[in-house]
Design an enzyme around this catalytic site. Structure first.
Site, PDB file in Angstrom:
ATOM      1  N   SER A 113       0.838  -1.195   0.000  1.00 48.29           N
ATOM      2  CA  SER A 113       0.000   0.000   0.000  1.00 48.29           C
ATOM      3  C   SER A 113       0.883   1.259   0.000  1.00 48.29           C
ATOM      4  O   SER A 113       1.772   1.358  -0.835  1.00 48.29           O
ATOM      5  CB  SER A 113      -0.962  -0.063   1.189  1.00 48.29           C
ATOM      6  OG  SER A 113      -2.037   0.813   1.005  1.00 48.29           O
ATOM      7  N   ASP A 236     -10.257  -3.960  -5.034  1.00 43.11           N
ATOM      8  CA  ASP A 236      -9.831  -2.952  -4.056  1.00 43.11           C
ATOM      9  C   ASP A 236     -10.858  -1.819  -3.981  1.00 43.11           C
ATOM     10  O   ASP A 236     -11.132  -1.166  -4.976  1.00 43.11           O
ATOM     11  CB  ASP A 236      -8.464  -2.384  -4.481  1.00 43.11           C
ATOM     12  CG  ASP A 236      -7.747  -1.668  -3.345  1.00 43.11           C
ATOM     13  OD1 ASP A 236      -8.425  -1.131  -2.457  1.00 43.11           O
ATOM     14  OD2 ASP A 236      -6.498  -1.653  -3.356  1.00 43.11           O
ATOM     15  N   HIS A 291      -8.361  -4.868  -0.912  1.00 41.39           N
ATOM     16  CA  HIS A 291      -7.088  -4.258  -0.553  1.00 41.39           C
ATOM     17  C   HIS A 291      -6.286  -5.110   0.435  1.00 41.39           C
ATOM     18  O   HIS A 291      -6.770  -5.454   1.504  1.00 41.39           O
ATOM     19  CB  HIS A 291      -7.347  -2.871   0.046  1.00 41.39           C
ATOM     20  CG  HIS A 291      -6.116  -2.032   0.192  1.00 41.39           C
ATOM     21  ND1 HIS A 291      -5.344  -1.665  -0.891  1.00 41.39           N
ATOM     22  CD2 HIS A 291      -5.518  -1.491   1.277  1.00 41.39           C
ATOM     23  CE1 HIS A 291      -4.329  -0.935  -0.470  1.00 41.39           C
ATOM     24  NE2 HIS A 291      -4.403  -0.820   0.835  1.00 41.39           N
TER      25      HIS A 291
END
Ligand SMILES: *[C@@H]1O[C@H](CO)[C@@H](O)[C@H](O)[C@H]1NC(C)=O
Ligand SMILES: *[C@@H]1O[C@H](CO)[C@@H](O)[C@H](O)[C@H]1NC(C)=O
Ligand SMILES: *[C@@H]1O[C@H](CO)[C@@H](O)[C@H](O)[C@H]1NC(C)=O
Ligand SMILES: *[C@@H]1O[C@H](CO)[C@@H](O)[C@H](O)[C@H]1NC(C)=O
Ligand SMILES: *[C@@H]1O[C@H](CO)[C@@H](O)[C@H](O)[C@H]1NC(C)=O
Length: 327
Positions: A113, A236, A291
């Protein structure tokens, strides 16, 4: 091929191998850097599971978990609060002075991320030890267009997002709140970034070389990678827009996606991505799930493909010390 060599050469080769058993290159995998995401910390169990998996896939991998503080709590706080210029500089300093990492001929890097674009910042600005393969998962390479949505009763999150939203381009927010420094606002009509962003973004506008004055070191360093592999989570919903993980731009009104290769950052090669692509070093990958939904099998496959010692290796820290002693 061996039978084509004259017998004398074969004997010489054999003698050399027998006489110098230690000098045959040892193939220890390159060390691995892992930079965690927002709200995580370097000592977290889940993160270490990933490092252990890297070591299990390529035995002998030295894993370094990037941190901004030795205290896990403070390291977690630093994912929310801090000036990214200073955070990246601190990591540059830590890695350059690390007793093992600083002796390696290169390292591999894994960014989760926001840790993905921060590692890219490390490569562009410092790159010592030099990164060979950079893999990012669900990163925000083209920034975020909206802040994360908080749970209905998550008041702390709401207060934090409230601060971010209130004054994204203010100097205080840009030097203290981490996600603001990779927030990117664009004019939907023109598709161009806003003046405020170009003027005030403390991190993204700089590492993406979006301002008039381009830093050529950034492009040179990024193009020096062997591979830059960007993974996108196909479901995501945390990263808005998720296509940021591939450096794509999304029109906020129509949802139309402009791929990296159709954007100036690539066409005019502001940060070396085109050059890297032309030597086969740029890869766009998708993985299933939301995610940061990682599964072991997929990760092992990634580690085998990109971090195996057959691609790049070194003798390891102990041999290095020995070598120095012998000299
Ligand atoms: C990594 O793997 C090696 C060899 O399989 C093992 O000896 C070592 O303890 C492992 N290191 C870590 C940190 O797990
Ligand atoms: C470009 O980036 C390098 C590496 O961070 C830095 O040393 C240099 O001062 C920068 N150049 C400019 C013109 O900002
Ligand atoms: C972040 O830190 C750098 C280095 O200390 C400083 O030059 C810069 O002004 C800070 N950013 C902001 C937005 O205050
Ligand atoms: C977006 O760009 C158009 C065309 O230049 C301009 O007329 C408009 O005011 C801009 N919108 C905003 C919100 O700045
Ligand atoms: C973005 O979408 C809007 C609405 O469909 C459209 O009017 C606008 O021209 C698009 N912007 C660009 C740069 O294509």
């Amino acid at each position: 091929m061996l039978h084509l060599l004259p017998l004398s050469t074969i004997l010489l080769l054999l003698r050399t191998i027998v006489a110098n058993p230690i000098s045959t290159p040892q193939s220890q995998p390159l060390p691995l850097l892992i930079w965690h995401g927002l709200g995580d910390n370097y000592a977290a169990e889940g993160l270490h599971t990933v490092g252990d998996l890297a070591n299990a896939t390529n035995p002998g991998t030295f894993v370094y978990y990037i941190r901004l503080d030795e205290s896990p709590d403070s390291d977690k706080t630093a994912t929310f609060f801090g000036n990214l210029t200073e955070q990246v500089a601190q990591v540059c300093d830590d890695l350059a002075n690390h007793p093992i990492l600083s002796t390696a001929p290169g390292v591999n890097a894994l960014g989760f991320s926001q840790g993905g674009q921060f590692l890219r910042g490390f490569v562009e600005r410092c790159n010592f030890p030099p990164v060979k393969n950079l893999i990012t998962f669900g990163s925000q390479h083209n920034g975020i267009a909206r802040y994360q949505i908080c749970g209905a009763t998550d008041w702390l999150c709401k207060a934090y997002i409230g601060l971010l939203k209130a004054n994204t381009w203010g100097a205080w927010v840009q030097s203290h709140l981490v996600p603001a420094q990779y927030f990117r606002s664009t004019n939907d009509t023109t598709g161009e970034p806003t003046e405020e962003y170009l003027e005030s973004s403390n991190f993204l506008a700089d590492i993406n070389n979006e301002r008039k004055l381009k830093n050529t070191t950034y492009a040179k360093n990024l193009a020096s990678l062997d591979k830059f592999v960007m993974y996108l989570f196909d479901e995501d919903t945390t990263v808005i827009p998720k296509e940021s993980g591939w450096f794509a731009h999304v029109n906020g009104s129509s949802g139309e996606v402009t791929d990296l290769k159709d954007r100036d950052i690539y066409k005019e090669d502001w940060i070396g991505l085109k050059k890297l692509d032309e030597k086969g070093g740029l890869e766009f990958k998708t993985t299933e799930g939301g995610h940061m939904q990682l599964d072991d099998e997929m990760l092992m496959d990634v580690f085998k493909t990109y971090f195996s010692p057959e691609k790049a290796s070194w003798a390891g820290p102990t041999d290095k010390v020995q070598e120095q002693v012998e000299l």
